[in-house]
Write an enzyme that holds these catalytic residues in place. Structure first.
Site, PDB file in Angstrom:
ATOM      1  N   TYR A  80     -28.759   5.555   4.303  1.00  0.00           N
ATOM      2  CA  TYR A  80     -27.792   4.488   4.584  1.00  0.00           C
ATOM      3  C   TYR A  80     -28.341   3.159   4.057  1.00  0.00           C
ATOM      4  O   TYR A  80     -27.634   2.377   3.442  1.00  0.00           O
ATOM      5  CB  TYR A  80     -27.555   4.403   6.093  1.00  0.00           C
ATOM      6  CG  TYR A  80     -26.454   3.441   6.466  1.00  0.00           C
ATOM      7  CD1 TYR A  80     -25.146   3.886   6.590  1.00  0.00           C
ATOM      8  CD2 TYR A  80     -26.717   2.091   6.678  1.00  0.00           C
ATOM      9  CE1 TYR A  80     -24.123   3.010   6.916  1.00  0.00           C
ATOM     10  CE2 TYR A  80     -25.697   1.210   7.011  1.00  0.00           C
ATOM     11  CZ  TYR A  80     -24.405   1.669   7.126  1.00  0.00           C
ATOM     12  OH  TYR A  80     -23.385   0.803   7.444  1.00  0.00           O
ATOM     13  N   PHE A 132      -5.066  -9.091 -14.563  1.00  0.00           N
ATOM     14  CA  PHE A 132      -4.970  -7.656 -14.335  1.00  0.00           C
ATOM     15  C   PHE A 132      -4.276  -7.468 -12.982  1.00  0.00           C
ATOM     16  O   PHE A 132      -4.425  -8.295 -12.088  1.00  0.00           O
ATOM     17  CB  PHE A 132      -6.344  -6.972 -14.366  1.00  0.00           C
ATOM     18  CG  PHE A 132      -6.196  -5.487 -14.213  1.00  0.00           C
ATOM     19  CD1 PHE A 132      -5.630  -4.744 -15.232  1.00  0.00           C
ATOM     20  CD2 PHE A 132      -6.539  -4.848 -13.034  1.00  0.00           C
ATOM     21  CE1 PHE A 132      -5.404  -3.379 -15.076  1.00  0.00           C
ATOM     22  CE2 PHE A 132      -6.317  -3.484 -12.876  1.00  0.00           C
ATOM     23  CZ  PHE A 132      -5.754  -2.749 -13.902  1.00  0.00           C
ATOM     24  N   THR A 133      -3.537  -6.389 -12.845  1.00  0.00           N
ATOM     25  CA  THR A 133      -2.666  -6.199 -11.672  1.00  0.00           C
ATOM     26  C   THR A 133      -3.412  -6.424 -10.346  1.00  0.00           C
ATOM     27  O   THR A 133      -2.969  -7.213  -9.508  1.00  0.00           O
ATOM     28  CB  THR A 133      -2.074  -4.770 -11.662  1.00  0.00           C
ATOM     29  OG1 THR A 133      -3.141  -3.839 -11.822  1.00  0.00           O
ATOM     30  CG2 THR A 133      -1.078  -4.586 -12.786  1.00  0.00           C
ATOM     31  N   LYS A 266     -14.782   2.904 -14.912  1.00  0.00           N
ATOM     32  CA  LYS A 266     -14.657   2.761 -16.367  1.00  0.00           C
ATOM     33  C   LYS A 266     -16.038   2.541 -16.963  1.00  0.00           C
ATOM     34  O   LYS A 266     -16.538   3.365 -17.708  1.00  0.00           O
ATOM     35  CB  LYS A 266     -13.737   1.589 -16.699  1.00  0.00           C
ATOM     36  CG  LYS A 266     -12.277   1.837 -16.312  1.00  0.00           C
ATOM     37  CD  LYS A 266     -11.453   0.572 -16.450  1.00  0.00           C
ATOM     38  CE  LYS A 266     -10.020   0.771 -16.027  1.00  0.00           C
ATOM     39  NZ  LYS A 266      -9.173   1.410 -17.027  1.00  0.00           N
ATOM     40  N   ARG A 389       3.050  -0.160 -18.737  1.00  0.00           N
ATOM     41  CA  ARG A 389       2.380  -1.454 -18.643  1.00  0.00           C
ATOM     42  C   ARG A 389       3.381  -2.500 -19.106  1.00  0.00           C
ATOM     43  O   ARG A 389       3.344  -2.987 -20.216  1.00  0.00           O
ATOM     44  CB  ARG A 389       1.115  -1.501 -19.500  1.00  0.00           C
ATOM     45  CG  ARG A 389       0.045  -0.502 -19.134  1.00  0.00           C
ATOM     46  CD  ARG A 389      -0.922  -0.922 -18.044  1.00  0.00           C
ATOM     47  NE  ARG A 389      -0.403  -1.012 -16.696  1.00  0.00           N
ATOM     48  CZ  ARG A 389      -1.181  -1.015 -15.612  1.00  0.00           C
ATOM     49  NH1 ARG A 389      -2.487  -0.899 -15.712  1.00  0.00           N
ATOM     50  NH2 ARG A 389      -0.659  -1.122 -14.416  1.00  0.00           N
ATOM     51  N   PHE A 455       4.497  -0.555  -8.845  1.00  0.00           N
ATOM     52  CA  PHE A 455       4.436   0.458  -9.900  1.00  0.00           C
ATOM     53  C   PHE A 455       3.682   1.705  -9.460  1.00  0.00           C
ATOM     54  O   PHE A 455       3.874   2.774 -10.007  1.00  0.00           O
ATOM     55  CB  PHE A 455       3.787  -0.120 -11.173  1.00  0.00           C
ATOM     56  CG  PHE A 455       2.374  -0.587 -10.965  1.00  0.00           C
ATOM     57  CD1 PHE A 455       2.113  -1.862 -10.487  1.00  0.00           C
ATOM     58  CD2 PHE A 455       1.306   0.253 -11.255  1.00  0.00           C
ATOM     59  CE1 PHE A 455       0.809  -2.300 -10.288  1.00  0.00           C
ATOM     60  CE2 PHE A 455       0.002  -0.168 -11.070  1.00  0.00           C
ATOM     61  CZ  PHE A 455      -0.242  -1.454 -10.569  1.00  0.00           C
TER      62      PHE A 455
END
Ligand code: F0G
Length: 482
Positions: A80, A132-133, A266, A389, A455
């Site tokens: 932990y 960015f969203t 990513k 998009r 979306f």
């Protein structure tokens, strides 16, 4: 990945890795794809993966791992607090970015949440090359405003300009003068600008932005989620950087930044995220949010196995033979589509190929969501799942009005090391067929529209039942072929 010239004189990307674990795919007949699309409410996010042939929705968390990453996962130290795995990841990040502090988080939007909590108040302005969203949702949720300052070229769908993600410096100076520096929460530079087609900014632009931030006393935040492609493009397209290694370019970009955050779904071919910080004072401003929202400071909501994978994945990100796979495949896809008259975003960017729905479906008004209709019809035509998009990915203004997106794109993402060239070529073929039959495709309208990030899980339906005509045309052209 390299690029090789064939005997014919043509040049094609060639994979410099081999596949050692496979996952079986199925390609449903178009009638079954229609049923799947109906039950997904014409929203590709709501498709079941078993109904998808090639999943080009995103590269987020679905890049293929290497043998070295999988081996490293077995060494994970499960604790932990004070896990040796955390220290290994932290050391790797220090190596890559040269920043002493690291705050782990479960994914990219968690970093955006923490940064918004720390710096956004009602009336704050977050300047950025482009939004960015999820970044925008966190900022506006707390009463802040997003102002986009990408150069005008960035909003042109087709262009020869190599760095469409560059920031317009004069517009930045004007914004600070107009709003007052005390109201500017930060300037966010998004590497590989997602929503305008994965377009990079140049190192020269970032350095000029840094100088402006020093002069104006504005904090510079780098969203490094799509850094890998941006690194590749700086090396490939910015002549002054051609002789720098990818690692040197990464360090030069980090040297311009006060804060770097990233989605490790990513960057690093894993699943997680985090915030790197140079200054102890900033670290202390942000630190308290990690145990409150994410997890203890040495895991931040990530699994230790993923953290090991990310540490190795960061090494692979600095290996040009590894990170060029995305851009080279995307380049192939974009150039082939372009050569066949299909409207695409140029120059080819990172992340995926981006179809221009505004021209592809120029008979569908923006209020009927052409990129959503294109996403649905590409799935019907091919079993390939892409991501809208465009206007659907926008959020309504506080007065309920609907801003129309600058661009209407369908993104066909290419997760790294996942698809083969023949799968990419199949996709190109079916998109070409759809383009030849584009007049059949009509618009969409809402059946159920959520208030936040609509979306992701909103449901729609085709206007005037065009989907049935598309299926009939497919059968007439392809007979019994899948
Ligand atoms: N920043 C950028 C530039 C992104 O592309 C993403 C995610 C995030 C932040 C948020 O990261 O998903 O880990 O919370 N982009 C994904 C995509 C969702 O498909 O483009 P996350």
């Amino acid at each position: 990945m390299s690029k090789v010239t064939y005997f014919s004189g043509e040049t094609f990307p060639l994979e410099m890795h081999k596949v050692r674990i496979i996952q079986k795919l199925s390609l449903l007949p178009i009638e079954e794809r229609l049923k799947a699309m109906e039950s997904a409410g014409y929203n590709t996010f709501l498709l079941q993966n078993r109904d998808v042939f090639l999943d080009m929705l995103t590269d987020s968390g679905v890049n293929a791992m290497s043998d070295r990453q999988q081996a490293a996962m077995l060494l994970a130290d499960d604790a932990y607090a004070g896990s040796a795995t955390f220290t290994r990841l932290h050391d790797k990040l220090k190596d890559v970015f040269g920043m002493p502090y690291f705050l782990p988080a479960h994914q990219g939007r968690a970093c955006e949440h923490i940064l918004a909590k720390a710096y956004i108040r009602p009336g704050s302005v977050a300047a950025m090359n482009y939004h960015f969203t999820t970044a925008k949702a966190h900022i506006t949720e707390l009463g802040g405003e997003v102002v986009e300052l990408v150069i005008p070229e960035g909003l042109k769908v087709t262009s020869q300009f190599p760095f469409k993600g560059n920031l317009d410096l004069a517009a930045f100076e004007a914004l600070v003068a107009e709003r007052g520096v005390e109201n500017i929460a930060f300037l966010r530079m998004e590497a590989g600008t997602n929503l305008i087609g994965g377009q990079p900014f140049s190192l020269a632009n970032l350095r000029a932005v840094r100088a402006a931030c020093d002069r104006l006393r504005v904090r510079l935040v780098l969203d490094a989620s799509l850094l890998a492609d941006n690194l590749y493009f700086i090396k490939a397209r910015e002549p002054e950087c051609a002789d720098l290694s990818i690692a040197e370019i990464a360090r030069a970009m980090a040297d311009c930044s006060d804060i770097i955050y990233f989605s490790a779904r990513k960057l690093g071919f894993g699943r997680g995220g985090g915030i790197c910080v140079r200054d102890e004072r900033i670290y202390r401003q942000l630190r308290g949010f990690v145990p409150m929202y994410e997890g203890f400071l040495t895991y931040g909501g990530m699994s230790v196995r993923e953290m090991e994978a990310i540490a190795v994945g960061l090494d692979e990100t600095l290996d040009e033979d590894m990170i060029n796979q995305g851009p080279l495949f995307i380049n192939h896809m974009v150039r082939e589509l372009e050569a066949n008259g299909v409207p695409v975003v140029t120059p080819p960017g990172g992340l995926g190929a981006h179809l221009d729905a505004m021209r592809f479906l120029d008979h569908v008004p923006q209020t009927q969501y052409p990129s959503g209709a294109l996403a649905a019809s590409v799935y019907l035509a091919s079993g390939v799942r892409g991501m809208e998009r465009g206007t659907l990915s926008e959020q309504r203004d506080p007065d309920g009005s609907e801003p129309l997106s600058h661009m209407e794109l369908l993104r066909l993402a290419l997760p790294r090391r996942v698809f083969t060239l023949s799968q990419v070529n199949y996709t190109i073929d079916r998109v070409r067929w759809l383009y030849a039959n584009r007049r059949i495709v009509g618009g969409l309208r809402w059946v159920e529209e959520p208030e936040v990030l609509r979306f992701f899980y909103g449901r729609l339906e085709p206007i005037d039942g065009w989907q049935h005509n598309l299926v009939a045309q497919f059968r007439s052209d392809f007979g019994s072929s899948l």
